[in-house]
Design an enzyme around this catalytic site. Structure first.
Site, PDB file in Angstrom:
ATOM      1  N   GLU A 105       0.832  -1.198   0.000  1.00 28.77           N
ATOM      2  CA  GLU A 105       0.000   0.000   0.000  1.00 28.77           C
ATOM      3  C   GLU A 105       0.873   1.256   0.000  1.00 28.77           C
ATOM      4  O   GLU A 105       0.634   2.189   0.766  1.00 28.77           O
ATOM      5  CB  GLU A 105      -0.936  -0.001   1.220  1.00 28.77           C
ATOM      6  N   GLU A 134      -6.652  -7.750  -0.556  1.00 25.75           N
ATOM      7  CA  GLU A 134      -7.081  -7.758   0.845  1.00 25.75           C
ATOM      8  C   GLU A 134      -8.585  -7.519   0.889  1.00 25.75           C
ATOM      9  O   GLU A 134      -9.040  -6.365   0.859  1.00 25.75           O
ATOM     10  CB  GLU A 134      -6.373  -6.666   1.661  1.00 25.75           C
TER      11      GLU A 134
END
Ligand SMILES: *[C@@H]1O[C@H](CO)[C@@H](O)[C@H](O)[C@H]1NC(C)=O
Ligand SMILES: *[C@@H]1O[C@H](CO)[C@@H](O)[C@H](O)[C@H]1NC(C)=O
Ligand SMILES: *[C@@H]1O[C@H](CO)[C@@H](O)[C@H](O)[C@H]1NC(C)=O
Ligand SMILES: *[C@@H]1O[C@H](CO)[C@@H](O)[C@H](O)[C@H]1NC(C)=O
Ligand SMILES: *[C@@H]1O[C@H](CO)[C@@H](O)[C@H](O)[C@H]1NC(C)=O
Ligand SMILES: *[C@@H]1O[C@H](CO)[C@@H](O)[C@H](O)[C@H]1NC(C)=O
Length: 634
Positions: A186, A266
């Site tokens: 991320e 995710e």
């Protein structure tokens, strides 16, 4: 724009499901088919249904049990983070043995029939201490983490030169089970947005893993995050939970990867807890509905988490948005497998969804591990931390005019004690102030051994004390876990700035590094010792002190949950293993998970408690057969 994207990807994902591959038999390969918008495994279209599991949060003994349960749910892959600081706690000293034996974990997954999506960071977030970065990086005061900063980049190169060659034989194309490898994590949500850093990582990953490995990035589902987090040559994937519109989220991935497989790296089955929050839950029906929606589109999905586990020891992370909030010890995450590895209703619902898309293994789901309520154990007080420094700080103090941080003292985790004296008589309550909010994260203050209260980062910057010139001031400072997300990950610990008492700056400190874990590992305090102090009946606020007791063996070594009912805040060990922090006074977590294999079936089990504020009048703890993670916060 969005609507056009929607039409495009629905058409292409159907194409992927109907493609017939040109298989060269016997050849192991894993790649991206940009023409048909899917992964290809051995030349055939492949869709993964994966779950995240963190070996660093589960004792080695239970790895196989959890993996088998994931396999029996119908997953064909697992997703695994590698926490750098778990393997290189001291710079240049690497540990890949015991609970840190990553290759053994990969081997068990391979034996179980699970492919692996590896996420070696170097930054992982994961609600793990400092997002997996080793705190020794902070020895350079202005280091810019997660950037091309030369010291950071060099440390990363050194680490990846150790880790990635170990992983290379485990790549699917080399006979192992790792199908793809994530670069950073991320990165687009980090302020630095440093493409030179991402290029540096791409070069290292390519150099150590070869040109044929599928490398990818994962980012939050916004244009800004996708812009800063993605890089040519790294396949861009997204992450999102049940409250996101799936069609819109995958359209965004399509804007950055116009062709190739749809991937949610995710998909949130649950969520984490912080101390002081309500316990987070995510509805099982929602999880299964959205999972079904994604699989119908032909998307590849990793469920984060499938088995969360536990932040043992000092491994929990923290967030810092408006204020510092540290993550609780349990990483149950309301995941399909509970913290103790037990199948839940959510797991069964997910399995029912997966059944509609692929054949799931026949045979029963392994049952929950047995739990036992061993009952109450009475503890006794060993002593106040201030009076145990010979044992807890064998190296003795470092003298310094101004306070030193944990990092300067090279004690990265746990607790340190700062000692000085009162510069003048204080007959009236006088404010002790942390003017720059420099207490990271909690300071327990005693004068001449009498506990007076505490200072807390962001929330309690002043307290009153009284006393006489020359009285000893002891300030025990707790590191509650370094920030793991956002711009504040340079999270130094200890007293970061001077404390002010009335008009005086406190100076001339003796700083004691505390090795409580070392003392306990060396079998202190001895359970048969008579040298302990009877606890006074009225000791309402004893302050930081050590207590111990023994759970008599009964032939069982079953999982159990430890409740520190009416205790306030602290840390617990059993048979030398640090179970983590407890804080029932703040909640929501009320019990600590104890894996059965930590218990002895024949020897007395030694329980040691560091209570920081106030033990209950009745010094006892309770071993229960079920967890309590969700007591409402007052
Ligand atoms: C490495 O980690 C294992 C598992 O946590 C531990 O038992 C062992 O003592 C560590 N080794 C060293 C040299 O620190
Ligand atoms: C993984 O498992 C497969 C099938 O059981 C086996 O053939 C292969 O040798 C294993 N790979 C490794 C690296 O152990
Ligand atoms: C998701 O977004 C699409 C496109 O914006 C819209 O057509 C669809 O109704 C939305 N789905 C849900 C469940 O809100
Ligand atoms: C610990 O401190 C308390 C006061 O907070 C005091 O009453 C007690 O005597 C101390 N115990 C020891 C062993 O020093
Ligand atoms: C400190 O003492 C003063 C005077 O007694 C009082 O007004 C003030 O509220 C106290 N502050 C704290 C933080 O307890
Ligand atoms: C607990 O401590 C006692 C002595 O202090 C020791 O004899 C015993 O072996 C310890 N128990 C375990 C399980 O190690």
């Amino acid at each position: 724009m969005a609507a056009a994207g929607v039409l495009l990807f629905v058409a292409v994902s159907l194409a992927c499901l109907s493609v017939s591959g040109n298989l060269v038999s016997g050849e192991r390969s894993f790649s991206i088919d940009y023409k048909h918008n899917c992964f290809l495994k051995d030349g055939k279209p492949f869709q993964y249904i994966s779950g995240s599991i963190h070996y660093s949060r589960i004792p080695r003994y239970y790895w196989r049990d959890r993996l088998v349960k994931m396999y029996m749910t119908g997953l064909n892959a697992i997703q695994v983070y590698v926490p750098w600081n778990f393997h290189e706690a001291v710079q240049g000293v690497h540990n890949f043995t015991g609970d840190r034996d990553l290759e053994h974990f990969l081997d068990l997954a391979n034996q179980t029939g699970l492919l692996v999506i590896l996420r070696p960071g170097p930054y992982i977030c994961a609600e793990w201490e400092m997002g997996g970065l080793p705190a020794w990086l902070l020895q350079k005061p202005n280091i810019i983490l997660r950037s091309a900063d030369t010291d950071y980049a060099q440390a990363v190169s050194n680490w990846l030169a150790v880790l990635l060659p170990k992983m290379k034989p485990w790549l699917y194309i080399n006979g192992g089970n790792i199908i793809s490898v994530q670069v950073e994590n991320e990165y687009g949500s980090y302020y630095a947005c440093d493409y030179n850093y991402m290029r540096h990582l791409r070069t290292l990953f390519r150099f150590f893993l070869g040109e044929d490995t599928v490398l990818f990035t994962t980012d939050g589902n916004t244009d800004k995050e996708m812009t800063c987090g993605t890089l040519e040559g790294l396949y861009a994937t997204v992450d999102f939970g049940t409250d996101t519109n799936v069609t819109e989220a995958f359209s965004r991935q399509r804007r950055f990867e116009p062709r190739g497989p749809l991937v949610n790296s995710e998909f949130y089955t649950g969520w984490l807890d912080h101390w002081g929050d309500q316990h987070a839950v995510v509805d099982a029906q929602k999880v299964s509905r959205v999972l079904g929606e994604m699989l119908t589109m032909g998307a590849n999905v990793n469920m984060y988490m499938f088995e969360g586990g536990t932040n043992f020891g000092y491994w929990n992370g923290a967030d810092h948005d408006t204020r510092f909030r540290s993550v609780v010890t349990s990483y149950d995450y309301d995941a399909p497998l509970s913290e103790a590895g037990d199948p839940t209703e959510k797991l069964l619902a997910i399995r029912d969804v997966i059944k509609q898309f692929r054949d799931i293994p026949s045979g029963p789901m392994p049952p929950a591990t047995p739990k036992f309520a061993y009952g109450f154990v009475t503890l006794r007080k060993v002593g106040n931390v201030s009076s145990l420094l010979n044992t807890l700080s064998p190296l003795g103090p470092v003298k310094s005019q101004h306070p030193l941080t944990f990092e300067e003292m090279k004690q990265y985790y746990g607790y340190m004690l700062y000692r000085t004296t009162l510069p003048r008589d204080l007959s009236e309550p006088t404010p002790l102030i942390s003017p720059l909010n420099g207490v990271h994260d909690r300071a327990y203050v005693s004068v001449n051994g009498v506990f007076r209260g505490l200072l807390e980062r962001d929330t309690a910057l002043v307290m009153n004390i009284t006393g006489q010139q020359g009285d000893t001031v002891d300030i025990l400072v707790e590191n509650m876990g370094r920030v793991n997300f956002g711009s504040k990950i340079n999270d130094y610990k200890g007293l970061l700035s001077n404390l002010i008492l009335g008009k005086d700056v406190l100076t001339d400190w003796k700083i004691y590094p505390l090795d409580i874990d070392g003392a306990i590992a060396a079998r202190w305090p001895h359970s048969d010792s008579r040298k302990y102090f009877p606890t006074p009946q009225k000791e309402p606020l004893p302050g930081p002190a050590i207590y111990m007791g023994t759970l008599q063996p009964n032939g069982l070594a079953w999982d159990t949950f430890l409740k520190l009912y009416e205790w306030t805040k602290g840390q617990v060990w059993i048979n030398g293993v640090n179970l983590g922090r407890y804080w029932p006074a703040r909640g929501p977590q009320q019990t600590l998970y104890i894996p059965g294999p930590l218990l002895s079936t024949s020897l007395p089990n030694n329980i040691t408690v560091l209570e920081l504020e106030g033990a209950p009048a009745h010094l006892r703890v309770l071993f229960m057969d079920r967890p309590q993670l969700s007591v409402p916060v007052q």
